[in-house]
Write an enzyme that holds these catalytic residues in place. Structure first.
Site, PDB file in Angstrom:
ATOM      1  N   PRO A 120     -23.834 -80.145  36.073  1.00 59.26           N
ATOM      2  CA  PRO A 120     -23.797 -78.724  35.708  1.00 59.26           C
ATOM      3  C   PRO A 120     -23.026 -77.904  36.734  1.00 59.26           C
ATOM      4  O   PRO A 120     -22.802 -78.347  37.867  1.00 59.26           O
ATOM      5  CB  PRO A 120     -25.283 -78.333  35.668  1.00 59.26           C
ATOM      6  CG  PRO A 120     -26.030 -79.620  35.585  1.00 59.26           C
ATOM      7  CD  PRO A 120     -25.198 -80.632  36.294  1.00 59.26           C
ATOM      8  N   PRO A 121     -22.622 -76.702  36.377  1.00 58.26           N
ATOM      9  CA  PRO A 121     -21.903 -75.851  37.340  1.00 58.26           C
ATOM     10  C   PRO A 121     -22.800 -75.454  38.510  1.00 58.26           C
ATOM     11  O   PRO A 121     -23.997 -75.216  38.354  1.00 58.26           O
ATOM     12  CB  PRO A 121     -21.506 -74.625  36.501  1.00 58.26           C
ATOM     13  CG  PRO A 121     -21.604 -75.070  35.082  1.00 58.26           C
ATOM     14  CD  PRO A 121     -22.668 -76.099  35.031  1.00 58.26           C
ATOM     15  N   GLY A 122     -22.189 -75.364  39.682  1.00 55.47           N
ATOM     16  CA  GLY A 122     -22.890 -74.868  40.854  1.00 55.47           C
ATOM     17  C   GLY A 122     -23.753 -75.867  41.579  1.00 55.47           C
ATOM     18  O   GLY A 122     -24.534 -75.473  42.458  1.00 55.47           O
ATOM     19  N   THR A 123     -23.645 -77.148  41.254  1.00 53.55           N
ATOM     20  CA  THR A 123     -24.503 -78.144  41.905  1.00 53.55           C
ATOM     21  C   THR A 123     -23.903 -78.696  43.187  1.00 53.55           C
ATOM     22  O   THR A 123     -24.563 -79.480  43.871  1.00 53.55           O
ATOM     23  CB  THR A 123     -24.791 -79.299  40.934  1.00 53.55           C
ATOM     24  OG1 THR A 123     -23.549 -79.804  40.415  1.00 53.55           O
ATOM     25  CG2 THR A 123     -25.653 -78.815  39.783  1.00 53.55           C
ATOM     26  N   GLY A 124     -22.665 -78.365  43.522  1.00 52.87           N
ATOM     27  CA  GLY A 124     -22.085 -78.771  44.793  1.00 52.87           C
ATOM     28  C   GLY A 124     -21.081 -79.889  44.700  1.00 52.87           C
ATOM     29  O   GLY A 124     -20.886 -80.629  45.674  1.00 52.87           O
ATOM     30  N   LYS A 125     -20.396 -80.032  43.577  1.00 50.86           N
ATOM     31  CA  LYS A 125     -19.411 -81.116  43.431  1.00 50.86           C
ATOM     32  C   LYS A 125     -18.220 -80.900  44.358  1.00 50.86           C
ATOM     33  O   LYS A 125     -17.748 -81.841  45.017  1.00 50.86           O
ATOM     34  CB  LYS A 125     -18.959 -81.188  41.963  1.00 50.86           C
ATOM     35  CG  LYS A 125     -20.073 -81.536  40.999  1.00 50.86           C
ATOM     36  CD  LYS A 125     -19.569 -81.684  39.580  1.00 50.86           C
ATOM     37  CE  LYS A 125     -19.143 -80.353  38.987  1.00 50.86           C
ATOM     38  NZ  LYS A 125     -20.284 -79.422  38.838  1.00 50.86           N
ATOM     39  N   GLU A 166     -50.482 -58.495  29.007  1.00 47.87           N
ATOM     40  CA  GLU A 166     -50.212 -59.358  30.152  1.00 47.87           C
ATOM     41  C   GLU A 166     -51.508 -59.825  30.808  1.00 47.87           C
ATOM     42  O   GLU A 166     -51.583 -60.961  31.316  1.00 47.87           O
ATOM     43  CB  GLU A 166     -49.332 -58.626  31.174  1.00 47.87           C
ATOM     44  CG  GLU A 166     -47.986 -58.165  30.636  1.00 47.87           C
ATOM     45  CD  GLU A 166     -47.153 -59.306  30.086  1.00 47.87           C
ATOM     46  OE1 GLU A 166     -47.322 -60.453  30.544  1.00 47.87           O
ATOM     47  OE2 GLU A 166     -46.336 -59.054  29.188  1.00 47.87           O
ATOM     48  N   ASP A 183     -43.735 -64.633  22.237  1.00 44.43           N
ATOM     49  CA  ASP A 183     -44.807 -65.598  22.488  1.00 44.43           C
ATOM     50  C   ASP A 183     -45.029 -66.495  21.277  1.00 44.43           C
ATOM     51  O   ASP A 183     -45.209 -67.712  21.422  1.00 44.43           O
ATOM     52  CB  ASP A 183     -46.107 -64.859  22.833  1.00 44.43           C
ATOM     53  CG  ASP A 183     -45.973 -64.023  24.098  1.00 44.43           C
ATOM     54  OD1 ASP A 183     -45.139 -64.383  24.948  1.00 44.43           O
ATOM     55  OD2 ASP A 183     -46.689 -63.011  24.223  1.00 44.43           O
TER      56      ASP A 183
END
EC number: 3.4.24.-
Length: 709
Positions: free
Chosen positions: A308-313, A531, A608
Site C-alpha cells: 500500500p502507499p506510504g509503507t516505506g518502499k 453515544e 450503525d
C-alpha cells in the site's frame, strides 16, 4: 443588328453598354434590362440624398430612358441633376443616341462651367453642330477637328439638330475677355473612342465580393499557422534529440538522479522487519559478490517492492544503497513518458548505461506501473518501445556484465497486478517483497522513531495511539505526529501532550471539529444518550472491546462518536465477539427508544444499522455462524441462489439483528441510572475518556472538579 459600345460616366467610374438598333424602330437603349441597370447604378443609389429625393430622380430617369429621342424628357432629367450631379449631365449629354435641344445645351453648359472643363466645352460645341459651316465654327482648322470626331449612324442624325443655338448661346455666355479655346481634342472625344483599338484599351477593375476577401485572408492566416506549427515542431524535435534544450535551459530534470552519500540506514525504517531481512541479503551481495557466487549460485538482480502507499518502499530502497555504500540512481516511472516517440526508450538506455559506469550500483524506479503495464495491441507505439527497452536491459545486463561489479534494479509499485508478466518473470524480477501495513508493534516503533526530536509531555502514552491507529501506514503516523506538534506550538505549549496527539488522531480519522455548528439542547441531549448507549453496552457486555473515548463534538458528518480499542491487532474473531460487536452497535438506537419511545427514534443510527447488517451478513454467508444455514459459504453465489435459500439467508440476518437489539435494550433498561449519568456528563463536558466513563458509571460526583483542574 449592329452593336455599338457606349461609355456611360456614372459618378467618376466608366461603364459600357451595348445598345442595339432594331430594324423596327431604330430607338437606342430600348431594352428594359438596360434601363433598370442605368437607374440602379446611377442616381437612385447615390448616398447622402433624402429617400424622397432618390425616388424622384429614379422616376425622371425612368422617363428619360424610356424616351431617349425626346429632348424635353432629357431636359427635365438634367434639371433634376443640375444641382448635385453635373458629372451625370456631362456623361449623359455626351452619350450617342441621347436627344438634345437648347435647354439640354444650357444644362450641359452649366455642368461644364461647374466642372471647369473648358477644353471639353469648345470641342463638344463643334460636336453638336449638324453641319461644319466656316461662319459658325470657332476653330481655325475644321478638317483637323473632323478627323477626331467619331461618325454617327444614320439613326442618330435626327437627334442632333439643334446645335446652332448651342453655339450661339455658348458664345454669348462667354465673357468678352475670354480667349477662344485652342483646338485641343476634348476628353469626351477620347473617351468615346475607348476600346476601338489597342492604343486606347479599356481598363476594367473587378470589385471582389466581401466573402471572397474574407476567404482569402482566412486562407493566408491558416497557411501561416500550419507552416509555423511545423517549423516550431521541427525546432523542438531538433532541440530534444540534439541535447540543445538541456544546454539552453541548464537543467538535468530528466537525467538519472545519482546520489552517492545516502544517510538512510535500516535502523531508520521501522515496522517492516520482514522486508528488511530480505533486503539485507541484497546488501551483503553488493558488499561482497564473490561470497555468494563461489559455489555457482546467483543472487537476484531485480527486486520488486509492492504494498500500500506510504509503507516505506522508497525508504527501503534508499536504505539498501546507504547500507551497501554504493551509488543510487533514481527515476520515476512518469519521467520516461514524453510526447516524442523514442524518448522513453532512450532514457532507459541512458539510465542503465550510467549505472553500469558506476557499478556496483543500485537503480530504483518508483511507480513502475507507469511504464510496466500489461501490453495490448491498442497501446501507443512509444509505450511499447519504452517497456521493450526496459525488458532488454533487465535481462541483458544480468548476463553480460561483470559479476564483481553488479547492478541491482529495484522497482516499487502499488499495483503489482497491473504489471506485464514479461517484466515480473524470474530473470528480471527474481524476488518480490511485499511491504505491508504495520501492526500495533510496528506502529509503536514508527511513532517512537518520529518522536525522537519532538518533546513529549509526561502524560503521553504512545502505545494507546498505536492501538487506536489500526490501518495507518508509516506516512500517516508521521503526519499524525507533525499535526500534533503544530497544534501544540499554536497553543504555546512547551511539549506535545496526549491531548494534542488525540486531537491530531481524531482530525485524521473523523475530520476537523465543527465548533461553530449550532445544535439545539434537545439534539445535543439525544446525541449524548446515543453515544452513552454505545459506551454503556461496551462496558457491560462480555467479549466486547472496552470503550476508549466518547464525544459529542461534531466532526465531519458525524455528531458524535464512541471509540473502542483492541488490546492487540486481531486477524480472527469468535462468534461471541461478533455478537458482542452487534450489541455495541445497536446500543445507540436502543438508548434512543428507551428514552423517547419507539416513535421518537431518529435517523442518526443509520450508519450503525448499516455496519451491524454487514457483520450479520458475513456471519451467515461467509463465516458459517448460522445454525439454520450451517457452515456454508454463500457470498459468491448469492445471485444464483434459489428464492427459498435466499429468503432463509435474509431471515437469519434479520434474526441476528433483532436478537442483538433486544439484548442491548434489556441491558440499558437494567442500567438506566448509569445511562442517565453518562449522558449528563457528556452534555456537560462533550468529551470523556475511558477512566472518566468508569468513574461516572460508579457514581463519582467529583468528576467536574477533577476534570476542570
Amino acid at each position: 443588328m449592329s452593336r455599338v459600345l457606349h461609355p456611360i460616366f456614372l459618378f467618376g467610374k466608366t461603364s459600357f453598354l451595348y445598345s442595339g438598333c432594331s430594324k423596327f424602330g431604330g430607338r437606342l437603349f430600348n431594352n428594359s434590362i438596360v434601363h433598370g441597370w442605368l437607374r440602379t447604378r446611377s442616381y437612385a443609389l447615390a448616398s447622402g440624398l433624402h429617400p424622397l429625393r432618390k425616388q424622384k430622380l429614379a422616376h425622371f430617369e425612368d422617363l428619360a430612358n424610356a424616351n431617349m429621342s425626346d429632348p424635353y424628357m432629357q431636359a427635365k432629367l438634367y434639371k433634376e441633376l443640375a444641382d448635385n450631379f453635373p458629372e451625370a449631365i456631362i456623361s449623359r449629354y455626351e452619350t450617342q443616341g441621347v436627344a438634345r435641344n437648347s435647354a439640354c445645351d444650357r444644362y450641359y453648359q452649366e455642368a461644364l462651367r461647374k466642372k471647369s472643363w473648358s477644353r471639353s466645352l469648345s470641342n463638344n460645341i463643334s460636336l453638336s453642330q449638324s453641319s461644319s459651316s466656316p461662319a459658325t465654327s470657332s476653330f481655325s482648322d475644321p478638317k483637323a477637328f473632323s478627323a477626331g470626331v467619331p461618325k454617327f449612324t444614320s439613326d442618330t442624325s435626327s437627334t442632333v439638330s439643334s446645335t446652332p443655338s448651342l453655339n450661339h448661346s455658348l458664345q454669348n455666355s462667354m465673357p468678352p475677355s475670354t480667349p477662344t479655346p485652342p483646338p485641343v481634342w476634348a476628353p469626351t472625344i477620347v473617351s468615346s473612342a475607348l476600346g476601338t483599338s489597342s492604343k486606347t484599351p479599356v481598363y476594367v477593375v473587378v470589385d471582389e465580393p466581401r466573402f471572397t476577401k474574407f476567404f482569402r485572408i482566412f486562407k493566408f492566416i491558416a497557411g501561416l499557422s500550419v507552416a509555423s506549427y511545423f517549423v516550431l515542431l521541427g525546432m523542438s524535435i531538433f532541440a530534444e534529440t540534439s541535447g540543445l534544450n538541456n544546454i539552453m535551459t541548464n537543467t538535468t530534470e530528466q537525467e538519472p538522479m545519482e546520489e552517492r552519500a545516502i544517510n538512510v540506514r535500516f535502523s531508520d525504517v521501522q515496522g517492516v522487519d520482514e522486508a528488511k531481512e530480505e533486503l539485507e541479503e541484497i546488501v551483503d551481495f553488493l558488499r561482497d559478490p564473490t561470497h555468494f557466487t563461489r559455489l555457482g549460485g546467483k543472487l537476484p538482480r531485480g527486486v520488486l517492492l509492492t504494498g500500500p502507499p506510504g509503507t516505506g518502499k522508497t525508504m527501503l530502497a534508499r536504505a539498501v544503497a546507504g547500507e551497501a555504500n554504493v551509488p543510487f540512481f533514481f527515476m520515476s516511472g512518469s519521467q520516461f513518458d514524453e510526447m516524442y516517440v523514442g524518448v522513453g526508450a532512450k532514457r532507459v538506455r541512458e539510465l542503465f548505461a550510467a549505472a553500469r559506469k558506476q557499478a556496483p550500483s543500485i537503480i530504483f524506479i518508483d511507480e513502475l506501473d507507469a511504464i510496466g503495464q500489461k501490453r495490448n495491441a491498442r497501446d501507443a507505439a512509444h509505450m511499447r518501445q519504452t517497456l521493450n527497452q526496459l525488458l532488454v536491459d533487465l535481462d541483458g545486463f544480468s548476463k553480460n556484465e561483470d559479476l564483481a561489479h553488479p547492478v541491482v534494479f529495484i522497482g516499487a509499485t502499488n499495483f503489482p497486478e497491473s504489471l506485464d508478466p514479461a517484466l515480473t518473470r524470474p530473470g528480471r524480477f527474481d524476488r518480490h517483497i511485499h511491504v505491508p501495513l504495520p501492526d500495533v508493534r510496528g506502529r509503536l516503533a514508527i511513532l517512537l522513531q518520529h518522536t525522537r526530536h519532538v518533546p513529549l509531555g509526561k502524560d503521553v502514552d504512545l502505545s494507546i495511539i498505536a492501538r487506536g491507529t489500526s490501518g495507518f501506514a508509516g506516512a500517516d503516523l508521521a503526519n499524525l505526529i507533525n499535526q500534533a506538534a503544530v497544534y501544540a506550538s499554536k497553543n504555546l505549549s512547551t511539549a506535545v501532550s496526549m491531548r494534542d496527539l488525540e486531537w491530531s488522531k481524531d482530525r485524521i480519522l473523523m475530520g476537523a471539529e465543527r465548533k461553530s455548528a449550532f445544535i439545539t439542547p434537545e439534539n445535543k441531549l439525544m446525541t449524548a444518550y446515543h453515544e452513552g448507549g454505545h459506551a454503556l453496552v461496551a462496558l457491560f457486555t462480555k467479549n466486547a472491546m472496552r470503550p476508549y473515548k466518547a464525544t459529542i463534538m461534531p466532526r465531519g458528518s458525524s455528531l458524535g462518536m464512541t471509540i473502542s480499542l483492541p488490546d492487540m491487532d486481531k486477524d480472527s474473531w469468535t462468534r461471541e465477539e461478533y455478537l458482542a460487536m452487534l450489541d455495541v452497535t445497536m446500543g445507540g438506537r436502543a438508548a434512543e427508544e428507551l428514552l423517547y419511545g419507539k416513535d421518537k427514534i431518529t435517523s442518526g443510527a443509520h450508519n450503525d444499522i448499516d455496519k451491524a447488517t454487514q457483520v450479520a451478513r458475513r456471519m451467515v454467508t461467509e463465516f458459517g455462524m448460522s445454525d439454520r444455514i450451517g457452515p456454508v459459504s454463500l457470498e459468491a453465489e448469492m445471485d444464483n441462489l434459489s428464492p427459498a435459500t435466499r429468503a432463509l439467508v435474509e431471515s437469519e440476518i434479520k434474526s441476528l439483528l433483532e436478537a442483538s437489539y433486544e439484548r442491548s435494550l434489556s441491558l440499558l433498561k437494567s442500567h438506566k441510572k448509569e445511562l442517565d449519568a453518562l449522558a449528563t456528563a457528556l452534555v456537560d463536558y462533550e468529551f470523556l475518556t475511558a477512566e472518566e466513563m468508569n468513574r461516572v458509571v460508579k457514581g463519582d460526583r467529583d468528576l467536574l472538579r477533577n476534570k476542570l483542574s
